[in-house]
Scaffold this motif. Structure first.
Motif, mmCIF file in Angstrom:
data_model
loop_
_atom_site.group_PDB
_atom_site.id
_atom_site.type_symbol
_atom_site.label_atom_id
_atom_site.label_comp_id
_atom_site.label_asym_id
_atom_site.label_seq_id
_atom_site.Cartn_x
_atom_site.Cartn_y
_atom_site.Cartn_z
ATOM 1 N N UNK A 1 41.516 14.705 65.910
ATOM 2 C CA UNK A 1 42.466 13.792 66.066
ATOM 3 C C UNK A 1 43.982 14.838 66.304
ATOM 4 N N UNK A 2 44.378 14.586 67.525
ATOM 5 C CA UNK A 2 45.538 15.588 68.035
ATOM 6 C C UNK A 2 46.511 14.781 68.628
ATOM 7 N N UNK A 3 47.728 14.465 67.856
ATOM 8 C CA UNK A 3 48.827 13.890 68.573
ATOM 9 C C UNK A 3 48.493 12.209 68.921
ATOM 10 N N UNK B 1 61.415 15.782 73.814
ATOM 11 C CA UNK B 1 62.581 15.345 72.886
ATOM 12 C C UNK B 1 63.287 13.905 73.347
ATOM 13 N N UNK B 2 62.848 12.747 72.661
ATOM 14 C CA UNK B 2 63.218 11.448 73.048
ATOM 15 C C UNK B 2 63.944 10.662 71.835
ATOM 16 N N UNK B 3 65.143 10.326 72.120
ATOM 17 C CA UNK B 3 66.006 9.728 70.956
ATOM 18 C C UNK B 3 66.048 10.553 69.737
ATOM 19 N N UNK B 4 66.186 11.884 69.899
ATOM 20 C CA UNK B 4 66.351 12.819 68.830
ATOM 21 C C UNK B 4 65.294 13.245 68.078
ATOM 22 N N UNK B 5 64.070 12.911 68.236
ATOM 23 C CA UNK B 5 62.759 13.303 67.855
ATOM 24 C C UNK B 5 61.670 13.963 68.731
ATOM 25 N N UNK B 6 61.033 15.018 68.192
ATOM 26 C CA UNK B 6 60.298 15.831 69.127
ATOM 27 C C UNK B 6 59.005 14.804 69.138
ATOM 28 N N UNK B 7 58.110 14.949 70.436
ATOM 29 C CA UNK B 7 57.199 14.205 70.837
ATOM 30 C C UNK B 7 56.091 15.180 71.095
ATOM 31 N N UNK B 8 54.838 15.151 70.453
ATOM 32 C CA UNK B 8 53.628 15.942 70.801
ATOM 33 C C UNK B 8 53.185 15.385 72.102
ATOM 34 N N UNK B 9 52.945 16.103 73.030
ATOM 35 C CA UNK B 9 52.033 15.808 74.387
ATOM 36 C C UNK B 9 52.456 14.506 74.970
ATOM 37 N N UNK B 10 53.922 14.442 75.403
ATOM 38 C CA UNK B 10 54.315 13.278 75.899
ATOM 39 C C UNK B 10 53.722 12.816 77.216
ATOM 40 N N UNK B 11 53.870 11.556 77.488
ATOM 41 C CA UNK B 11 53.399 11.132 78.800
ATOM 42 C C UNK B 11 54.310 11.638 79.920
ATOM 43 N N UNK B 12 53.877 11.528 81.190
ATOM 44 C CA UNK B 12 54.635 11.734 82.212
ATOM 45 C C UNK B 12 56.126 11.126 82.190
ATOM 46 N N UNK B 13 56.133 9.954 81.677
ATOM 47 C CA UNK B 13 57.198 8.931 81.747
ATOM 48 C C UNK B 13 58.150 9.504 80.582
ATOM 49 N N UNK C 1 54.372 25.244 68.113
ATOM 50 C CA UNK C 1 53.643 26.067 67.339
ATOM 51 C C UNK C 1 52.758 25.536 66.099
ATOM 52 N N UNK C 2 53.348 24.788 65.653
ATOM 53 C CA UNK C 2 52.666 24.040 64.103
ATOM 54 C C UNK C 2 51.485 23.164 64.764
ATOM 55 N N UNK C 3 51.817 22.470 66.092
ATOM 56 C CA UNK C 3 50.771 21.585 66.453
ATOM 57 C C UNK C 3 49.602 22.414 67.070
ATOM 58 N N UNK C 4 50.009 23.454 67.487
ATOM 59 C CA UNK C 4 48.690 24.270 67.916
ATOM 60 C C UNK C 4 47.735 24.585 66.917
ATOM 61 N N UNK C 5 48.193 24.612 65.595
ATOM 62 C CA UNK C 5 47.125 25.156 64.732
ATOM 63 C C UNK C 5 45.967 24.353 64.487
ATOM 64 N N UNK C 6 45.759 23.381 64.381
ATOM 65 C CA UNK C 6 44.631 22.515 64.424
ATOM 66 C C UNK C 6 43.596 22.589 65.629
ATOM 67 N N UNK C 7 44.236 22.909 66.632
ATOM 68 C CA UNK C 7 43.430 23.177 68.000
ATOM 69 C C UNK C 7 42.752 24.573 67.543
ATOM 70 N N UNK C 8 43.621 25.491 67.418
ATOM 71 C CA UNK C 8 43.108 26.961 66.802
ATOM 72 C C UNK C 8 41.976 26.796 66.068
ATOM 73 N N UNK C 9 41.775 26.014 65.022
ATOM 74 C CA UNK C 9 40.900 25.818 64.184
ATOM 75 C C UNK C 9 39.825 25.210 64.554
ATOM 76 N N UNK C 10 39.860 24.282 65.672
ATOM 77 C CA UNK C 10 38.935 23.452 66.271
ATOM 78 C C UNK C 10 37.974 24.554 67.201
ATOM 79 N N UNK C 11 38.799 25.649 67.790
ATOM 80 C CA UNK C 11 38.159 26.720 68.715
ATOM 81 C C UNK C 11 37.259 27.505 67.885
ATOM 82 N N UNK C 12 37.787 27.768 66.632
ATOM 83 C CA UNK C 12 37.036 28.753 65.900
ATOM 84 C C UNK C 12 35.825 28.068 65.306
ATOM 85 N N UNK C 13 35.843 26.751 64.954
ATOM 86 C CA UNK C 13 34.758 25.839 64.552
ATOM 87 C C UNK C 13 33.716 26.064 65.635
#
Length: 776
Positions: free
Chosen positions: A10-12, A156-168, A209-221
C-alpha cells in the motif's frame, strides 16, 4: 507455465504491485508495475561483451506511451506511435539521470532500458511508475547495478505535502516535484514551484525521499525471489605505477593550466598536457593507452578538487560563493517583440520573445487527449558555443531537457490568459557556454519577456551550484564553470524570484547526497540568485507598459452566449466576412469570450464595432454610422452596427422632396442615420434628414408635422364620380355560355368562417349553382 513472482504494498493510499516472470521472459530483467489501473512494462537487456575500444558507458533509456493504454488512436495522418514526444524524452531522462551513477566505474557493456505504458487510468502518472519498474528490472537482471532506487512525486496543497498527486492536484497546487533516491541518499530532483521558500522545498525533497523507502523494500523483496545471478566483473588492474608516471610527467602542467582564467587558453594548455601523455604511451597496448587517458582525467579531477577543498581556490580564482561578472541588455534585436542578451562570464544567451494569438498555441496529442499550451520555451545549443565542430540540426535530448528546466522556472510567474491573452514563445540561442546555459536561459528569458511587455509577477534568475565531496569534507560552489561541472559531484540548479523558488533540479554523480549538503546548497544559491537579480535589474527591472510596435494587439470582449451563433453566422459566413473586411483575426470560444487581434489598432477597432453591432440592440433616438447596401424605389436599406439593417424611406432622406433615392445616395455610401422606430417584428425605420451628414450631430426637425387625415376629408364616396353600377351600367358581359350547376364544393374561404358563419348550404339566392352545391 509461468513462474510468476509478485510483490504488493500500500503506497500513498493505493496498491503498488510489481510482477515478473509472466511477460518478456527473454529479457535479462522484466517487471510489470501496476498502480491503480496504470500499468507499465519495463524490460532490461545487456550486452554480454564490450565493443573493442569502448571507453564510455552506453546506457540508453527509452520511455514510450502507447495510445491504446488510454483507449485512444493517435491523431494525424500516421495512426501509430512515432518519434519520441517531448514528454517521452523528458521521462527517459528522468529515469536515466538517477540510474546512471549507480553502475561501477569501468563498466562499459551496452544496456537498454525500455519502459512502455500499457494501461493508463488518467489519475496515476506513469512516469514515476516507469522509474520504479526500471529500477526493479535492473535489480533482478543480474547486471552490476548498485541500486535499487525509487521515485516519488510530491505536491503541495493547502500547506500540506501530497504523495503522488493527481494531475489536477499538481496543477492547482503550489508544487510539482519528483525525487529519486536510494535507501540512504537523494539521487535526483526535478521540480516546478510557485515561489516557495528554501525550507519548504527541502521539506518536500525529504518527504519524497522517505516515501521512496517502502518501494525500495518492495523491490528488494522481489529481487530475493526472482533475481538472476550477479555478473562477475573482472578485477581492476593495478594502475598505481602508471599514475605515478603521469603525475611526474604532466602533473605540474595540469596544475598550471587550471590556473589560467581564460577558457580557450586553459583548453590549449590542457590539450598540450594530454598530447604529451599520449606521446609517452604511444608504444603501449591499446588497453594501456585507454587506461592512461582515463588516469589523466582522474589526475585533473584530483588537482582541481584538492585545491578547492584545501584553500577554496577555484579554477578562475573565485572563492566558493563568488558569481562571475554579469552583463545584461534588452532590446538587443530591433524587429523582435522582445529580446535580451545575457552574459555571465563565458556563458552567453540571446533570448527572444514572440507574442502570438490563440491559433499559435501548441497542440499536444497525449494520453489524456488533445491539449493546448500557450507558453513555449525552446533552447538551442550550437557547437560553436563551445568552440567545437559538431552536429547542427534538430534538438537532442539534452536541449529538450534544458529547455524544459527553463520553462518550469518561468511558467509559474506568467500572467493568466485573462490578464494577458497572448501565446508566448521564448527562444534561447546559446552563443557561448562555460557554465550553466540553462540558467542563463532563465535570466535572459525573463528579461526578454519583460522587454516584450509580458506582465510577469516578478523577474526570475537562476544559478547552478556544484559540489566537491571527499569523505565527510565538502565544498558547495556557486555559479560553476563547465570544468567544475565535469570534475565535480553535483549539478544543482535553482531558479526563482525575490519571493521564492520556482524550479529546482539536481543531478548527482555519486551515490547521493545528504540533507545537510542540500541545506547548505539551497542557502548559498539564495544569495547567488539575489545578486544575479540585482545585476539583471540594471538592464530592466520591470515589465514595459507598451508592447513592441511589431507585436500583435489583442483585445478581449465578452458577449452573451446566446449571441455566439449570430457572430459566427451560418457556416461561419459572418465571422469570415469580419476577418476578410477588417483584416483582424477573431477567435470566439464556447463561453462567449472573443479575442480580436492585429498589429493595426484600427483593424481591431473596426472588428470590435462590427461585433458590437451584431450583439447590441439598436436604440430609438440614437444616431449611428451605416452603409447603404440596397436602393429600392421607395428608399434605401442601410446596414449599421455591423449586423443591423434599417430602411431610410425616400421621405426621410432630405427635408425637401426627393424624386428618386439615387439622387441622394448610392450603394456603398457611408451615411449617418437616426433610429426613428423599431416595430414589434424588429424592423427598423431610419432617418437621414435629421442628422448632419458631415458632423453626425442631430438637426432640428423643421418639417411641419403632417396633419392626421380622416376619411371624411376625401368627401363621400359618390364625390369620386360616377363609377357606374355594378350591373349592366358597366356594359354587357361577354357571353361565356350558361353556368354549369355542378357541385364544386364550397366557395374558397367559405364554410363556418365565411358569410357571417353561414353553412355552405346557406348561399344567397344569386349565388351560382357551383357555390350552392346543386349538381346534376
Amino acid at each position: 507455465m509461468f513462474d510468476t513472482k509478485t510483490v504488493s504494498i500500500e503506497w500513498g493510499g493505493k496498491t503498488l504491485t510489481l510482477e515478473t516472470g509472466r511477460v518478456a521472459r527473454q529479457a535479462d530483467g522484466a517487471v510489470l508495475a501496476t498502480l491503480g489501473e496504470t500499468v507499465v512494462l519495463c524490460a532490461v537487456t545487456a550486452a554480454k561483451s564490450v565493443k573493442e575500444g569502448q571507453d564510455f558507458f552506453p546506457l540508453t533509456v527509452h520511455y514510450q506511451e502507447k495510445f491504446s493504454s488510454a483507449g485512444r488512436i493517435p491523431g494525424g495522418f500516421f495512426k501509430r506511435e512515432r518519434g519520441a514526444t517531448e514528454k517521452e524524452t523528458l521521462t527517459s531522462r528522468l529515469i536515466d539521470r538517477p540510474v546512471r551513477p549507480l553502475f561501477p566505474e569501468g563498466f562499459y557493456n551496452e544496456i537498454n532500458v525500455i519502459a512502455q505504458v500499457m494501461s493508463y487510468d488518467g489519475e496515476n502518472e506513469p512516469d514515476i511508475l516507469a522509474m520504479i519498474a526500471a529500477s526493479a528490472a535492473l535489480t533482478i537482471s543480474g547486471v552490476p547495478f548498485m541500486g535499487p532506487i525509487a521515485g516519488a512525486r510530491v505536491g503541495y496543497v493547502d500547506g500540506e505535502f501530497v504523495l503522488n498527486p493527481t494531475l489536477e492536484e499538481a496543477k492547482s497546487g503550489d508544487l510539482d516535484l519528483v525525487v529519486a533516491g536510494t535507501s540512504n541518499a537523494v539521487m535526483m530532483v526535478e521540480s516546478e514551484a510557485a515561489e516557495l521558500s528554501e525550507e519548504t522545498m527541502l521539506g518536500a525533497v525529504m518527504f519524497a525521499h522517505r516515501a521512496c523507502q517502502p518501494v525500495i523494500d518492495a523491490i528488494i523483496d522481489l529481487a530475493e525471489q526472482a533475481a538472476k545471478e550477479p555478473w562477475e566483473l573482472a578485477p581492476k588492474a593495478d594502475q598505481s605505477a602508471m599514475k605515478k608516471k603521469l603525475e611526474k610527467l604532466i602533473g605540474k602542467d595540469i596544475a598550471a593550466a587550471y590556473k589560467l582564467i581564460n577558457k580557450s587558453e586553459r583548453s590549449d594548455a590542457l590539450n598540450a598536457a594530454r598530447a604529451k601523455a599520449k606521446e609517452a604511451f604511444a608504444d603501449a597496448t591499446p588497453q594501456d593507452q585507454m587506461a592512461a587517458i582515463k588516469l589523466v582525467k582522474k589526475l585533473e579531477a584530483e588537482i582541481v578538487r584538492g585545491a578547492i577543498l584545501k584553500d577554496g581556490s577555484r579554477i578562475d580564482g573565485r572563492n566558493t560563493k563568488q558569481i562571475r561578472p554579469i552583463e545584461a541588455m534588452v532590446r538587443f534585436l530591433p524587429r523582435t517583440h522582445g529580446s535580451a542578451l545575457f552574459t555571465r562570464g563565458e556563458t552567453q544567451a540571446i533570448c527572444t520573445t514572440t507574442l502570438g494569438t490563440k491559433d499559435s498555441e501548441q497542440m499536444i496529442d497525449g494520453l489524456t487527449g488533445l491539449s493546448y499550451e500557450r507558453f513555449m520555451l525552446h533552447y538551442n545549443f550550437p557547437p560553436y558555443s563551445v568552440g567545437e565542430v559538431g552536429r547542427f540540426g534538430a534538438p537532442g535530448r539534452r536541449e529538450i531537457g534544458h529547455g524544459k528546466l527553463a520553462w518550469r522556472a518561468l511558467h509559474r510567474v506568467l500572467p493568466t490568459t485573462e490578464e494577458f491573452p497572448y501565446t508566448i514563445r521564448v527562444l534561447s540561442d546559446i552563443t557561448e557556454s562555460n557554465g550553466s546555459s540553462s540558467m542563463a536561459t532563465v535570466c535572459g528569458g525573463s528579461l526578454s519577456m519583460m522587454d516584450a511587455g509580458v506582465p510577469l509577477k516578478r523577474p526570475v534568475s537562476g544559478i547552478a551550484m556544484g559540489l566537491i565531496l571527499e569523505g565527510k569534507d565538502f565544498a558547495v560552489l556557486s555559479d560553476i564553470l563547465g570544468d567544475e561541472d565535469h570534475l565535480g559531484d553535483m549539478d544543482f540548479k535553482v531558479a526563482g524570484t525575490s519571493e521564492g523558488i520556482t524550479s529546482l533540479q539536481m543531478d548527482i554523480k555519486i551515490a547521493g547526497i545528504t540533507e545537510e549538503i542540500m541545506k547548505v546548497a539551497l542557502a548559498q544559491a539564495h544569495e547567488g540568485r539575489a545578486h544575479i537579480l540585482g545585476e539583471m535589474g540594471k538592464a530592466l527591472d520591470h515589465t514595459r507598459e507598451e508592447l513592441s510596435a511589431h507585436a500583435p494587439r489583442i483585445e478581449t470582449m465578452q458577449i452573451d452566449k446566446t449571441k455566439i451563433r449570430d457572430v459566427i453566422g451560418t457556416g461561419g459566413k459572418v465571422i469570415r466576412e469580419i476577418v476578410a473586411t477588417t483584416g483582424a483575426k477573431v477567435d470566439i470560444d464556447d463561453e462567449g469570450v472573443i479575442k480580436i487581434s492585429s498589429s493595426d489598432v484600427s483593424q481591431i477597432e473596426a472588428a470590435r464595432k462590427w461585433i458590437e453591432g451584431i450583439v447590441e440592440e439598436a436604440e430609438v433616438g440614437k444616431i449611428y454610422t451605416g452603409k447603404v447596401v440596397n436602393i429600392v424605389d421607395f428608399g434605401a436599406f442601410v446596414n449599421f452596427m455591423g449586423g443591423k439593417d434599417g430602411l431610410v424611406h425616400v421621405s426621410e432622406m432630405k427635408n425637401e422632396r426627393v424624386e428618386k433615392p439615387t439622387d441622394v445616395v448610392s450603394e456603398g455610401q457611408e451615411v449617418k442615420v437616426k433610429v426613428l422606430e423599431i416595430d414589434p417584428r424588429g424592423k427598423v425605420r431610419l432617418s437621414m434628414r435629421v442628422v448632419d451628414q458631415e458632423t453626425g450631430a442631430e438637426l432640428e426637425d423643421t418639417r411641419p408635422p403632417r396633419e392626421p387625415r380622416e376619411r371624411g376629408d376625401r368627401g363621400p364616396r359618390g364625390d369620386r364620380g360616377d363609377r357606374g353600377g355594378r350591373g349592366g351600367d358597366r356594359g354587357p358581359r361577354r357571353d361565356r355560355g350558361p353556368r354549369r350547376d355542378d357541385d364544386r364544393g364550397p366557395r374558397r374561404g367559405g364554410g363556418e368562417h365565411s358569410d357571417g358563419g353561414k353553412d355552405e348550404g346557406d348561399a344567397p339566392e344569386f349565388a351560382p349553382a357551383f357555390l350552392t352545391g346543386d349538381r346534376d
